[in-house]
Scaffold this active site. Structure first.
Site, short mmCIF file in Angstrom:
data_model
loop_
_atom_site.label_atom_id
_atom_site.label_comp_id
_atom_site.label_asym_id
_atom_site.label_seq_id
_atom_site.Cartn_x
_atom_site.Cartn_y
_atom_site.Cartn_z
N CYS A 142 20.35 14.78 -31.29
CA CYS A 142 19.52 15.54 -30.37
C CYS A 142 19.43 16.98 -30.86
CB CYS A 142 20.11 15.52 -28.97
SG CYS A 142 19.77 13.99 -28.09
N CYS A 177 22.70 18.05 -23.93
CA CYS A 177 22.65 18.35 -22.50
C CYS A 177 24.00 17.94 -21.90
CB CYS A 177 21.54 17.56 -21.83
SG CYS A 177 19.92 17.84 -22.58
N ARG A 202 15.48 -4.48 -19.98
CA ARG A 202 15.78 -4.63 -18.55
C ARG A 202 14.59 -5.20 -17.80
NH1 ARG A 202 18.84 0.15 -17.27
NH2 ARG A 202 20.36 -1.24 -18.21
N TYR A 203 13.42 -4.71 -18.11
CA TYR A 203 12.20 -5.20 -17.45
C TYR A 203 11.53 -6.16 -18.42
CZ TYR A 203 13.10 -0.83 -14.95
OH TYR A 203 13.68 0.18 -14.25
N ARG A 219 8.86 -4.54 -21.07
CA ARG A 219 9.07 -3.31 -21.82
C ARG A 219 10.53 -3.16 -22.23
NH1 ARG A 219 8.20 -2.66 -16.37
NH2 ARG A 219 8.91 -0.78 -15.29
N ASP A 252 18.40 5.45 -10.76
CA ASP A 252 18.58 4.32 -11.65
C ASP A 252 19.82 3.60 -11.14
OD1 ASP A 252 17.94 2.70 -13.85
OD2 ASP A 252 17.55 4.44 -15.12
N ARG A 304 23.82 9.47 -21.73
CA ARG A 304 24.46 8.86 -22.90
C ARG A 304 25.51 9.79 -23.50
NH1 ARG A 304 18.84 7.27 -24.19
NH2 ARG A 304 18.52 5.57 -22.72
N ASP A 321 22.37 10.33 -12.77
CA ASP A 321 23.15 9.10 -12.86
C ASP A 321 24.63 9.42 -12.64
OD1 ASP A 321 20.96 7.47 -13.49
OD2 ASP A 321 21.08 7.99 -15.61
N LYS A 371 15.22 1.24 -12.18
CA LYS A 371 14.81 2.43 -11.44
C LYS A 371 14.17 2.07 -10.10
CE LYS A 371 13.84 5.15 -15.57
NZ LYS A 371 13.96 4.04 -16.54
N CYS A 386 24.05 14.63 -19.84
CA CYS A 386 23.42 13.45 -20.47
C CYS A 386 24.00 12.13 -19.98
CB CYS A 386 23.61 13.54 -21.99
SG CYS A 386 22.82 12.17 -22.88
C1 LIG Z 1 13.32 3.71 -17.60
C2 LIG Z 1 13.42 2.52 -18.41
C3 LIG Z 1 12.28 1.83 -18.83
C4 LIG Z 1 10.89 2.31 -18.52
O1 LIG Z 1 10.60 2.30 -17.19
P1 LIG Z 1 9.19 2.81 -16.68
O2 LIG Z 1 9.35 2.80 -15.21
O3 LIG Z 1 8.18 1.85 -17.20
O4 LIG Z 1 8.97 4.18 -17.25
C5 LIG Z 1 12.45 0.69 -19.58
N1 LIG Z 1 13.65 0.23 -19.89
C6 LIG Z 1 14.78 0.86 -19.50
C7 LIG Z 1 16.09 0.28 -19.86
C8 LIG Z 1 14.70 2.03 -18.75
O5 LIG Z 1 15.82 2.66 -18.38
#
Ligand SMILES: *Cc1c(COP(=O)(O)O)cnc(C)c1O
Length: 380
Positions: A108, A112, A95-96, A99, A312, A117, A275, A319, A115
């Site tokens: 798990c 939970c 998504r980002y 990362r 989110d 998921r 969520d 987020k 959850c």
């Molecule tokens: C939460 C999340 C991250 C990590 O986000 P940070 O703000 O860096 O902790 C990365 N990818 C996805 C899909 C996420 O949901």
């Protein structure tokens, strides 16, 4: 008798409605309902957690014992964060830009009920050597990825040798700087945290572990020991707490939790607003509640123990942090800012800032509205 190993604690736990009714006779009259709920969303409560359940209403019971409300919620979304539809490789969400989220385990230590998921856990969720290989290939092809978040399921339920293999292959990718593991294990199956596991994780440094604690009752001597083992292996520990109605939706409980976390060298990281996941509506609080809790934390505990309160965005928007409004109004070249006690202070700003904050209410309006006294500090 020798105490059960962590694997034994998992195996001897509660995995069906029948086992739940056997363990808690007060549930017997609701067996048909429990069969129905667990048919849709399987139950899994390991014996460590089962031994801590007191009865309906206790914070662990509410998190882990199935409830008819799960089937009544039809408004929530199956995959609220669009993780599945945005997957460039199996079990990868990118998504980002820098990362990725990589699901490496489909199990798990406990399910939970809230959850995100819920659609997959204990149901159809394929994690195989092939999906793991494809995920690692994707990461090694994606040069912009600096930070890999391992989640699942719970990565720490993988056999240690398999986890070591995944970590070793990720570490061999030159552009991966940081590896993070998201896990609930230190709080829900603490005996899984062994010296051998801690050594395995430490070989993949810089490696961070984000735990998941929701209530002070989860902070037992065993959980403290588990966190200490990880901290002593040089692993920075964070915590991702979920704001849950009827579990931790009060300033007092949250304050106690955050302080207890810091006491275990676990730094609160995120406070997640629930969520919009189907089957979890009974856990969702208002944003107003969340903001009030963050405000209460700010004014009563050290800044180190205040997590970022995040929503989110549905559909994969990512987020977004929410903060209480401290900046209340603009008054010419001054902002009126509320402090932790709720008192207003003037703060001089430059012309560029005056432009930035132009949309705020004018001071006169705000003052009339709140009746707040404004603390005027001498400005040099
Ligand atoms: C939460 C999340 C991250 C990590 O986000 P940070 O703000 O860096 O902790 C990365 N990818 C996805 C899909 C996420 O949901």
């Amino acid at each position: 008798m020798k105490p059960a190993s962590w694997n034994g604690q998992l195996r001897s736990g509660i995995h069906s409605a029948a086992a739940l009714c056997d363990a808690f006779s007060e549930l017997a009259p609701r067996r048909a309902m429990l069969e129905e709920v667990t048919g849709a969303y399987p139950v899994c409560i390991n014996s460590y957690i089962a031994g801590m359940l007191k009865g309906p209403g206790d914070p662990l019971w509410r998190q882990f014992v199935p409830d008819s409300a799960e089937l009544e919620d039809t408004t929530g979304m199956i995959d609220p964060l669009a993780e599945d539809s945005h997957a460039p490789a199996p079990n990868i969400t990118h998504r980002y830009p820098n990362r990725v989220l990589f699901l490496v385990s489909n199990r798990c230590a406990v399910h939970c009920r809230f959850c995100t998921r819920k659609r997959k856990i204990g149901r159809s969720f394929d994690v195989t050597p092939d999906t793991i290989g494809q995920g690692i290939d994707y990461i090694s092809r994606s040069r912009q990825v600096r930070d890999v978040l391992l989640s699942g399921g719970d990565p720490l339920l993988l056999p240690t040798a398999q986890l070591a293999d995944i970590l070793g292959r990720l570490r061999a990718i030159p552009h991966v700087d940081i590896i993070r593991i998201g896990t609930r294990v230190p709080g829900v199956l603490p005996d899984r945290i062994t010296a051998r596991l801690a050594r395995t994780l430490a070989r993949a440094h810089p490696l961070y572990v984000n735990t998941h604690f929701n209530h002070p009752a989860e902070i037992t001597p065993q959980a403290r020991r588990a966190c200490a083992l990880l901290a002593e292996a040089g692993i920075p520990l964070g915590c991702q707490t979920v704001l849950l109605k009827g579990v931790n939706d009060s300033g007092e409980i949250m304050r106690e939790l955050m302080q207890a976390l810091l006491g275990m060298r676990v730094r609160p990281y995120y406070l997640h607003h629930m969520d919009c996941t189907r089957g979890t509506a009974h856990f969702r609080t208002s944003l107003t509640t969340g903001l009030a809790i963050v405000g209460a934390l700010r004014s009563h505990v050290s800044g180190m123990s205040v997590p970022h309160y995040v929503i989110d965005l549905p559909g994969g928007g990512g987020k977004v942090p929410l903060t209480p409004d401290y900046i209340q109004a603009v008054d010419g070249n001054r902002l009126l800012i509320k402090n932790f006690r709720g008192d207003l202070y003037g703060y001089d700003i430059c012309p560029q800032d005056a432009e930035t904050f132009r949309g705020l209410p004018e001071a006169g309006v705000r003052r009339a509205h709140t009746g707040n006294h404004i603390n005027d500090k001498e400005t040099p």
